[in-house]
Design a protein around this motif. Structure first.
Motif, PDB file in Angstrom:
ATOM      1  N   ALA A 166       0.836  -1.199   0.000  1.00 18.29           N
ATOM      2  CA  ALA A 166       0.000   0.000   0.000  1.00 18.29           C
ATOM      3  C   ALA A 166       0.868   1.246   0.000  1.00 18.29           C
ATOM      4  O   ALA A 166       2.046   1.211   0.386  1.00 18.29           O
ATOM      5  CB  ALA A 166      -0.927   0.005   1.210  1.00 18.29           C
ATOM      6  N   ASN A 167       0.254   2.347  -0.436  1.00 15.78           N
ATOM      7  CA  ASN A 167       0.853   3.676  -0.277  1.00 15.78           C
ATOM      8  C   ASN A 167       0.093   4.393   0.825  1.00 15.78           C
ATOM      9  O   ASN A 167      -1.144   4.366   0.860  1.00 15.78           O
ATOM     10  CB  ASN A 167       0.754   4.488  -1.573  1.00 15.78           C
ATOM     11  N   GLN A 168       0.825   5.044   1.731  1.00 17.04           N
ATOM     12  CA  GLN A 168       0.179   5.653   2.889  1.00 17.04           C
ATOM     13  C   GLN A 168       0.585   7.114   3.047  1.00 17.04           C
ATOM     14  O   GLN A 168       1.751   7.461   2.917  1.00 17.04           O
ATOM     15  CB  GLN A 168       0.540   4.897   4.168  1.00 17.04           C
TER      16      GLN A 168
ATOM     17  N   ARG B  25      -4.638   8.393   4.473  1.00 14.83           N
ATOM     18  CA  ARG B  25      -5.053   7.805   3.202  1.00 14.83           C
ATOM     19  C   ARG B  25      -4.229   6.561   2.927  1.00 14.83           C
ATOM     20  O   ARG B  25      -2.994   6.586   3.008  1.00 14.83           O
ATOM     21  CB  ARG B  25      -4.865   8.794   2.053  1.00 14.83           C
TER      22      ARG B  25
ATOM     23  N   GLY C  61      -3.811   3.887  -0.092  1.00 19.40           N
ATOM     24  CA  GLY C  61      -4.174   3.642  -1.483  1.00 19.40           C
ATOM     25  C   GLY C  61      -3.363   2.522  -2.111  1.00 19.40           C
ATOM     26  O   GLY C  61      -2.361   2.078  -1.555  1.00 19.40           O
ATOM     27  N   SER C  62      -3.805   2.085  -3.292  1.00 18.55           N
ATOM     28  CA  SER C  62      -3.145   1.006  -4.037  1.00 18.55           C
ATOM     29  C   SER C  62      -2.946  -0.221  -3.157  1.00 18.55           C
ATOM     30  O   SER C  62      -1.862  -0.820  -3.115  1.00 18.55           O
ATOM     31  CB  SER C  62      -1.792   1.482  -4.586  1.00 18.55           C
TER      32      SER C  62
ATOM     33  N   GLU D 116      -9.830  -2.332   0.755  1.00 21.19           N
ATOM     34  CA  GLU D 116      -9.755  -1.756  -0.592  1.00 21.19           C
ATOM     35  C   GLU D 116      -9.170  -0.351  -0.575  1.00 21.19           C
ATOM     36  O   GLU D 116      -9.121   0.320  -1.602  1.00 21.19           O
ATOM     37  CB  GLU D 116     -11.155  -1.727  -1.214  1.00 21.19           C
ATOM     38  N   GLY D 117      -8.738   0.093   0.597  1.00 25.38           N
ATOM     39  CA  GLY D 117      -8.180   1.432   0.723  1.00 25.38           C
ATOM     40  C   GLY D 117      -9.207   2.413   1.253  1.00 25.38           C
ATOM     41  O   GLY D 117     -10.425   2.177   1.181  1.00 25.38           O
ATOM     42  N   SER D 118      -8.737   3.529   1.783  1.00 27.42           N
ATOM     43  CA  SER D 118      -9.649   4.533   2.324  1.00 27.42           C
ATOM     44  C   SER D 118      -8.930   5.861   2.476  1.00 27.42           C
ATOM     45  O   SER D 118      -7.694   5.926   2.532  1.00 27.42           O
ATOM     46  CB  SER D 118     -10.206   4.080   3.682  1.00 27.42           C
ATOM     47  N   SER D 119      -9.741   6.934   2.541  1.00 29.75           N
ATOM     48  CA  SER D 119      -9.249   8.276   2.856  1.00 29.75           C
ATOM     49  C   SER D 119     -10.142   8.834   3.951  1.00 29.75           C
ATOM     50  O   SER D 119     -11.349   8.987   3.748  1.00 29.75           O
ATOM     51  CB  SER D 119      -9.298   9.192   1.627  1.00 29.75           C
TER      52      SER D 119
ATOM     53  N   THR E   9     -14.077   8.040   3.996  1.00 28.29           N
ATOM     54  CA  THR E   9     -14.610   6.800   3.440  1.00 28.29           C
ATOM     55  C   THR E   9     -15.436   6.062   4.479  1.00 28.29           C
ATOM     56  O   THR E   9     -16.471   5.470   4.163  1.00 28.29           O
ATOM     57  CB  THR E   9     -13.453   5.897   2.955  1.00 28.29           C
TER      58      THR E   9
END
Length: 402
Positions: free
Chosen positions: A166-168, A193, A195-196, A215-218, A256
């Motif tokens: 993931a990217n954070q 956040r 992502g990916s 699935e990721g979140s912000s 999210t």
């Protein structure tokens, strides 16, 4: 690229963008700068003179105590989670208005890259204005690396279930105004956040249910906090008290997931004799709502419950405590710059208070060495070794764990 002299090699090391790993955090620049002191290195040239002045200022702390001080050093580390890790760290400390009656402010920066293709940029700060009228406390994280996911709860698997790529981005800031002596109140903002996101299941792991946020979140949290803080030097407190109570609400529509978080962090420091310090900390995090897995209460890391991988245990809530005895410095005849510490901690995570089970508590204990890096500002670098029921870990840092 070839380097034909120790002088050229030293200069290369000084500018090499060599983070902190989960186990061994950094090797102080002093170890690398020793090259500049070896026989055979030319004493001529402006660059070498600058290097020698830098070394002398670093080791002997020749600067005026009221002047700001800036330290940069390459880092080299290893841990099972990251393999070999190289990075570049910096520390900036100062007194507002260069008045030593003010509290010592600090800004630390850190960038890293590992052989597992993990990389990131970190910034932490604790800033006090003149007479501590304003207090800014926060951190920034920009990073991309796999996170080990063990599941949720104290009964989670000892072997990780998946590697989460993931990217954070994490930005947390507290802007606090003094309302009376040592008491601050103000706004807290937290943005995270992820992502990916990609869960890579471990080969020996059977199917498991993916957690909330897989699935990721912000998520943007807005809230308020109250802090009591009479510490003078946040990197090495010898006598003081700190307590924070913060509330953050992550609203539907700008996040999210909708949830809220309460953070409670209390620390006490008491002198024992002339040089020794007893320190204790009680930490609590309590979440309600649809909390994504990356924002659950995470146990482990380099500060609380040393020796455990950060996130080894996670759940909606956490209670954690630790005590530490610091000997700063040790009563050695040959040097007043070496110290030591012994510490122990206990913690648990749980879904809600009705399911709080005090029989399921993790423990951590260890000891460490200290070296007085900035004598005039009373700042030590620490090397800690921690033991747990599941293994051990090494940490090297500037400043105490809490």
């Amino acid at each position: 690229m070839n380097y034909h002299s120790k002088q050229e090699w030293t200069q290369y090391l000084l500018h090499l963008p060599l983070p902190k790993s989960q186990r061994i955090k950094s090797i102080p620049k002093i170890l690398l700068l020793i090259l500049g002191l070896l026989p055979g290195v030319s004493r001529e040239g402006n660059s070498q003179s600058f290097v020698r002045r830098y070394i002398n200022g670093l080791i002997n702390d020749t600067s005026d105590i009221s002047k700001p001080q800036f330290l940069v050093y390459p880092t080299l580390a290893y841990s099972p989670e990251t393999s070999w890790e190289i990075g570049f760290s910096s520390l900036y400390v100062y007194y507002s208005q260069q008045d030593t009656t003010n509290r010592l402010s600090e800004i630390s920066g850190f960038t890293f890259f590992t052989l597992e293709n993990q990389y990131g940029l970190w910034f932490d700060h604790a800033l006090y204005s003149d007479q501590s009228k304003w207090f800014f406390l926060g951190r920034l994280r920009f990073q991309s690396f796999p996170l080990k996911y063990y599941g949720i709860g104290m009964d989670s698997s000892r072997d990780y279930l998946a590697l989460v790529e993931a990217n954070q981005i994490l930005i947390k800031e507290r802007v606090l105004r003094k309302v009376r002596d040592n008491l601050f109140f103000g706004l807290e903002i937290d943005f995270q956040r992820l992502g990916s996101v990609n869960f890579i299941t471990a080969q020996e792991t059977s199917d498991f249910e993916l957690p909330i946020g897989s699935e990721g979140s912000s998520n943007l949290g807005i809230g308020a906090g109250i802090v009591y803080d009479n510490r003078h030097n946040v990197l090495n407190v010898r006598n003081g008290f700190f307590s924070e109570l913060g509330y953050l609400k992550y609203f539907d529509g700008i996040s999210t997931y909708e949830f809220n978080t309460i953070i409670s962090d209390t620390r006490i420091y008491r002198p024992v004799g002339k040089h020794n310090v007893f320190a204790a900390q009680l930490l609590g995090q309590f979440n309600q709502g649809n909390t994504p897995f990356n924002q659950l209460a995470l146990m482990g890391g380099d500060s609380m419950m040393r020796g455990y991988y950060s996130g080894r245990f996670r759940d909606n809530n956490q209670l954690a405590s630790q005590v530490e005895m610091r000997f700063l410095p040790l009563p050695l005849g040959f040097s007043k710059r070496f110290g030591a510490a012994a510490f122990a901690g206990a913690a648990t995570v749980f879904p809600d208070f009705s399911n709080l089970n005090l029989d399921k508590i993790a423990w951590s204990a260890g000891a460490g060495l200290r070296f007085l890096l900035f004598p005039k500002k009373d700042i030590y670098t620490r090397l800690d070794y921690a033991l747990t029921a599941e293994g051990s870990g090494f940490y090297i840092f500037i400043g105490e764990a809490f």
